[in-house]
Every structure is written in structure tokens, then in C-alpha cells.
Write a protein that holds these residues in place. Sequence first.
Motif, mmCIF file in Angstrom:
data_model
loop_
_atom_site.group_PDB
_atom_site.id
_atom_site.type_symbol
_atom_site.label_atom_id
_atom_site.label_comp_id
_atom_site.label_asym_id
_atom_site.label_seq_id
_atom_site.Cartn_x
_atom_site.Cartn_y
_atom_site.Cartn_z
ATOM 1 N N LEU A 1 8.633 0.944 2.706
ATOM 2 C CA LEU A 1 7.231 0.820 2.312
ATOM 3 C C LEU A 1 6.389 0.304 3.476
ATOM 4 O O LEU A 1 5.301 0.824 3.760
ATOM 5 C CB LEU A 1 7.108 -0.126 1.117
ATOM 6 N N GLY A 2 6.908 -0.705 4.162
ATOM 7 C CA GLY A 2 6.187 -1.242 5.311
ATOM 8 C C GLY A 2 5.983 -0.200 6.389
ATOM 9 O O GLY A 2 4.889 -0.082 6.970
ATOM 10 N N GLY A 3 7.029 0.581 6.653
ATOM 11 C CA GLY A 3 6.913 1.617 7.671
ATOM 12 C C GLY A 3 5.915 2.700 7.294
ATOM 13 O O GLY A 3 5.205 3.235 8.156
ATOM 14 N N LEU A 4 5.833 3.023 6.008
ATOM 15 C CA LEU A 4 4.934 4.087 5.568
ATOM 16 C C LEU A 4 3.457 3.684 5.667
ATOM 17 O O LEU A 4 2.604 4.517 5.963
ATOM 18 C CB LEU A 4 5.267 4.486 4.123
ATOM 19 N N VAL A 5 3.172 2.426 5.396
ATOM 20 C CA VAL A 5 1.760 2.006 5.354
ATOM 21 C C VAL A 5 1.290 1.368 6.657
ATOM 22 O O VAL A 5 0.086 1.183 6.853
ATOM 23 C CB VAL A 5 1.506 1.025 4.182
ATOM 24 N N ALA A 6 2.227 1.042 7.567
ATOM 25 C CA ALA A 6 1.860 0.255 8.750
ATOM 26 C C ALA A 6 0.794 0.943 9.606
ATOM 27 O O ALA A 6 -0.242 0.336 9.928
ATOM 28 C CB ALA A 6 3.111 -0.042 9.577
ATOM 29 N N ALA A 7 1.051 2.189 9.990
ATOM 30 C CA ALA A 7 0.131 2.848 10.916
ATOM 31 C C ALA A 7 -1.276 2.934 10.332
ATOM 32 O O ALA A 7 -2.274 2.644 11.017
ATOM 33 C CB ALA A 7 0.665 4.242 11.255
ATOM 34 N N HIS A 8 -1.388 3.339 9.074
ATOM 35 C CA HIS A 8 -2.709 3.494 8.450
ATOM 36 C C HIS A 8 -3.408 2.144 8.317
ATOM 37 O O HIS A 8 -4.588 2.009 8.697
ATOM 38 C CB HIS A 8 -2.563 4.139 7.078
ATOM 39 N N MET A 9 -2.704 1.140 7.792
ATOM 40 C CA MET A 9 -3.353 -0.137 7.508
ATOM 41 C C MET A 9 -3.725 -0.880 8.785
ATOM 42 O O MET A 9 -4.823 -1.435 8.886
ATOM 43 C CB MET A 9 -2.454 -0.997 6.616
ATOM 44 N N ILE A 10 -2.809 -0.915 9.749
ATOM 45 C CA ILE A 10 -3.114 -1.629 10.987
ATOM 46 C C ILE A 10 -4.249 -0.933 11.723
ATOM 47 O O ILE A 10 -5.159 -1.582 12.268
ATOM 48 C CB ILE A 10 -1.860 -1.724 11.877
ATOM 49 N N GLY A 11 -4.240 0.424 11.740
ATOM 50 C CA GLY A 11 -5.280 1.165 12.443
ATOM 51 C C GLY A 11 -6.658 1.013 11.817
ATOM 52 O O GLY A 11 -7.672 0.960 12.525
ATOM 53 N N HIS A 12 -6.719 0.919 10.492
ATOM 54 C CA HIS A 12 -8.010 0.879 9.801
ATOM 55 C C HIS A 12 -8.481 -0.534 9.447
ATOM 56 O O HIS A 12 -9.693 -0.801 9.427
ATOM 57 C CB HIS A 12 -7.949 1.724 8.518
ATOM 58 N N TYR A 13 -7.521 -1.428 9.160
ATOM 59 C CA TYR A 13 -7.909 -2.747 8.646
ATOM 60 C C TYR A 13 -7.372 -3.918 9.463
ATOM 61 O O TYR A 13 -7.641 -5.074 9.114
ATOM 62 C CB TYR A 13 -7.436 -2.893 7.194
ATOM 63 N N GLY A 14 -6.635 -3.631 10.512
ATOM 64 C CA GLY A 14 -6.117 -4.709 11.348
ATOM 65 C C GLY A 14 -4.756 -5.216 10.878
ATOM 66 O O GLY A 14 -4.317 -4.943 9.759
ATOM 67 N N TRP A 15 -4.086 -5.964 11.766
ATOM 68 C CA TRP A 15 -2.743 -6.463 11.452
ATOM 69 C C TRP A 15 -2.751 -7.395 10.248
ATOM 70 O O TRP A 15 -1.758 -7.501 9.526
ATOM 71 C CB TRP A 15 -2.149 -7.168 12.671
ATOM 72 N N GLN A 16 -3.867 -8.083 10.025
ATOM 73 C CA GLN A 16 -3.927 -9.029 8.907
ATOM 74 C C GLN A 16 -3.710 -8.338 7.565
ATOM 75 O O GLN A 16 -3.190 -8.941 6.620
ATOM 76 C CB GLN A 16 -5.291 -9.740 8.887
ATOM 77 N N SER A 17 -4.098 -7.070 7.481
ATOM 78 C CA SER A 17 -3.995 -6.368 6.200
ATOM 79 C C SER A 17 -2.550 -6.224 5.744
ATOM 80 O O SER A 17 -2.269 -6.233 4.544
ATOM 81 C CB SER A 17 -4.643 -4.983 6.305
ATOM 82 N N MET A 18 -1.619 -6.098 6.697
ATOM 83 C CA MET A 18 -0.206 -5.977 6.329
ATOM 84 C C MET A 18 0.296 -7.260 5.670
ATOM 85 O O MET A 18 1.032 -7.226 4.675
ATOM 86 C CB MET A 18 0.625 -5.651 7.562
ATOM 87 N N LEU A 19 -0.097 -8.391 6.215
ATOM 88 C CA LEU A 19 0.303 -9.676 5.645
ATOM 89 C C LEU A 19 -0.408 -9.941 4.325
ATOM 90 O O LEU A 19 0.174 -10.508 3.393
ATOM 91 C CB LEU A 19 0.023 -10.803 6.637
ATOM 92 N N LEU A 20 -1.663 -9.532 4.249
ATOM 93 C CA LEU A 20 -2.395 -9.705 2.984
ATOM 94 C C LEU A 20 -1.751 -8.882 1.867
ATOM 95 O O LEU A 20 -1.599 -9.362 0.742
ATOM 96 C CB LEU A 20 -3.858 -9.304 3.174
ATOM 97 N N LEU A 21 -1.375 -7.640 2.186
ATOM 98 C CA LEU A 21 -0.699 -6.815 1.187
ATOM 99 C C LEU A 21 0.616 -7.467 0.765
ATOM 100 O O LEU A 21 0.951 -7.482 -0.433
ATOM 101 C CB LEU A 21 -0.444 -5.419 1.752
ATOM 102 N N GLY A 22 1.343 -8.009 1.748
ATOM 103 C CA GLY A 22 2.608 -8.684 1.446
ATOM 104 C C GLY A 22 2.443 -9.974 0.681
ATOM 105 O O GLY A 22 3.433 -10.545 0.201
ATOM 106 N N GLY A 23 1.214 -10.456 0.567
ATOM 107 C CA GLY A 23 0.954 -11.657 -0.216
ATOM 108 C C GLY A 23 0.365 -11.361 -1.578
ATOM 109 O O GLY A 23 0.758 -11.958 -2.584
ATOM 110 N N VAL A 24 -0.558 -10.412 -1.616
ATOM 111 C CA VAL A 24 -1.235 -10.094 -2.875
ATOM 112 C C VAL A 24 -0.277 -9.461 -3.878
ATOM 113 O O VAL A 24 -0.283 -9.805 -5.072
ATOM 114 C CB VAL A 24 -2.443 -9.174 -2.613
#
Length: 449
Positions: free
Chosen positions: A163-186
Motif C-alpha cells: 500500500l505504501g509503495g502504491l501511494v508514495a509517488a502520488h502523495m509525496i509528489g502532490h502533497y509532500g512527504w508529510q502526507s504519507m505520515l499523516l495517512l499512516g496516522g489518520v
Amino acid sequence: MPAAQPISVKAFINERKMSVFQIRTLVLCFLILVLDGYDTVVVGFIAPVLKSHLGVSPVQFAPVFGAGFFGLAIGSFLFGPAADRFGRKTTLICAVLLFGLFSILSSQASSIGWLIALRFVTGLGLGGAMPNVYTLAAEYSPERMRSTLIAPLGCGISAGGVLGGLVAAHMIGHYGWQSMLLLGGVLPLLLSVFLFIWLPESASYLLTRGRQSKARAIIQRIEPKTPLGGTTFTLDEEPAQGFPVSHLLRPGVRGGTLLLWVTGFMALLAVYFLGNWLTILIQESGMPFDRASRMTALYLAGNGLGALFLGYLMDRLNPQYVVAGAFLCAAICLASFGHLTGVPALALVALFLTGVGTGGAMTGTSILSTGFYPTATRATGVAWTLGMGRVGSIVGSMIGGVMLAAQWAPKFMFAVVSIPIALAALSVYGLALYRRRNSGLVSTVLSAQ
């Protein structure tokens, strides 16, 4: 009218088909491990961007990974005894809330020091979730198919990484690295709401605490059409007194505990060594990067598919022999792998079987630990087996760099790492002998699954 005879809760579960209630419980357990797996690997996906953001070198960033691994180990050691004292459900929800909340806080880290501290606390929650998932799942699974049902849960960790690998490129590119951690928290915080509503406490645990009416109400949900009004349920086990960890080393159990600890340590040492260094070592053997990446993916596929295959076999054959055989096969295949890179077909088979007999067999080891300990100390036993494995994972993650710095040849490195896998096979075989010799002497050691 004579009072109804007490009913063993184990017999009640064993004699019935899986209910919707039990299946829902296992699905919730799987979702916990999916999010656990995502949060465990998320830093690896954001590391390149995060290093630039914080202005640190790769060497300075390395403690972020180390803090997470260390937190995983400590979390396993702490949350197992907590579950045997305060309950599986309560402890699981606390673990999920902990890693969810601190993943969100990690997204706001402004320095490498803060990030290291926050990832350590996140690791505590991650380390506490997995053993308690296995424990709760085991206590709601019929013994005849326990391994078959629990093994797929281990795939949740891999699914989280995917799941992390599938969403990483899109989320980091559009919303920044913080979005990956936010998703992992929410997501964990949202899941905790459903856990609070739908995840049951272990009926077996409630009986160890003398909560007969609460246990009966939960058992009623397994078969709602059968009135259980005044039925009394039993565990057929002696209650444990004192600190749960001390019971892991009591006479009649001590030897099995030590063998499980050795197995967990050796297995995860190899799993994390290969997970961190396999692609690099295949490249060092002369393979191009794209082929090395595909071969690593095949190894990881062996981890997940191996868990399913071994779980199926463990319910039909002696489970210790199944796991020991898988470890032994993996040791032979890994030792041979360095000499097979010139024969791609054989190399791929060897690497896939190595995955089956390392990651897959480690899931089998966790299943063995759920069947070795009685209810009162099961969560502690499973957690400490995994905790010892987490210590091994720290060693495995480090020794690859040490070997490369010493300029060891990849063939030699593969052969060396096959030794701990062989020791894991020997330990599980020793566990089979130990259980056979002690099964009639100590009532608290459960018979083979």
C-alpha cells in the motif's frame, strides 16, 4: 432440574463452524496488521525527500530507522504482559492509537532529533500490535484450522508495505512527504473507532479473570441461535499468578520458551538482512538493477505465499516439523544462491524457497507460540518470541553493512546468513522433541496443534 454441566470454551469453539462474528474479528485483526505494515516501512518511502528537508546526510538519517526497530522490540516486550493483565482488546486499541497518533506527530518533526524520538514511540505501538493480533486471532480460531486462519494475517504486514509503495509517488509528489505520515496516522485512528465497536475481548481471557457473564455474552455471539442462559464456561487451565514473564521460564516450559526465542531471533535476523541488503548483494554479484529488484520482489512474494502454504500444512502435519523443514530448506537454498546467479532459473527458485522458509516460517513460529502457552500467558509468550525476533532484526539490519565494509564476497555473505536459518530449523526441531517429552508432565503446556 440438575444444573447444566460446565462447557469448555475451547471445545465450544472447536466443535462449531466459523461464525460471522469470528470472521469479522479476523478481518479486523488483518486490517490492524495492514496499517502496522504501512507505518513500519513508511519512513523508507519518504527518506530521500526527508533527508533533503532536514538537511542531513544518510549517515545522520540512519538512527531514524534504528529508533523504529528499537521501538518495535521494546513494544513487543511491554505490550504482551500488558495484554495478559489488562486484556487483548484494550491493549490492541492502545497500541493502534499510539502508533497512529505518533505517526501524525512525526509529520510535524522539525529536526532529526525529534524525528528519532517520535519514531521510537511510534515503534512501541507497532511492536505491541502484532503479537496481540496473533493472540486474539488464535483464541477465536478452532484448533483444527488455527494455522490456516492465522497465517494470512501475517500477509497484512506485506500488504501494508505494498500500500505504501502504491501511494508514495502520488502523495509525496502532490502533497509532500508529510502526507504519507499523516495517512499512516489518520487511518489507525479511524480504525480504532471500529475496533472499539466491533472487536471483542477474548472470552478465554475473561474467564481467566473470573468474568463469567461477560465471557458468556461474547460466546453467545458465536452462535446466537443457541440460548446459553445459565451455562457456565471453563478453560481447563490453572490460573497464573504473578508477573506473566516469570511463567515463561517455569519448569516444564522454560526449555520451549528458550527454543522459541532462539528461533525468533535467528529467523528475523535473516529476514531483515535479506530485506535490507538482498538487492545490493545481487547487484554486487553482477546482476543489473532491474533484475535484482525483480528477484528481491520474488523473495518477498515467497514470504507471503509461504506463510499461507505453511499454515495450511501445519494444520495437517506436525506443525514443528513443517516449520523446521521450511527453515532447513531456506538455509540450503540461500547457501546455494550465491553459486546459482549464473543459472537464472535455478537462482529464482532458490530465492523464492528462501522467502518461504524465512518470512513464511517466521509466521509459522508465531503460530507455534500461540499454541505453546496457556491463555493466561499466551500474549506474553507470543510477544516475547517476537520481541527476541525484533532484536535479531536489528542485528540483521546492521551486519550487512559490516560485511560489505569488510569487503566480503556476496557468495560468502549468503552462506554465512544461512547459518542462523539452519539454527532456527534446529531450534524448532528441538521444540518438537521438547513438547513430546514434556506433554504428559506439565498440564499448562498445550499439546501440539
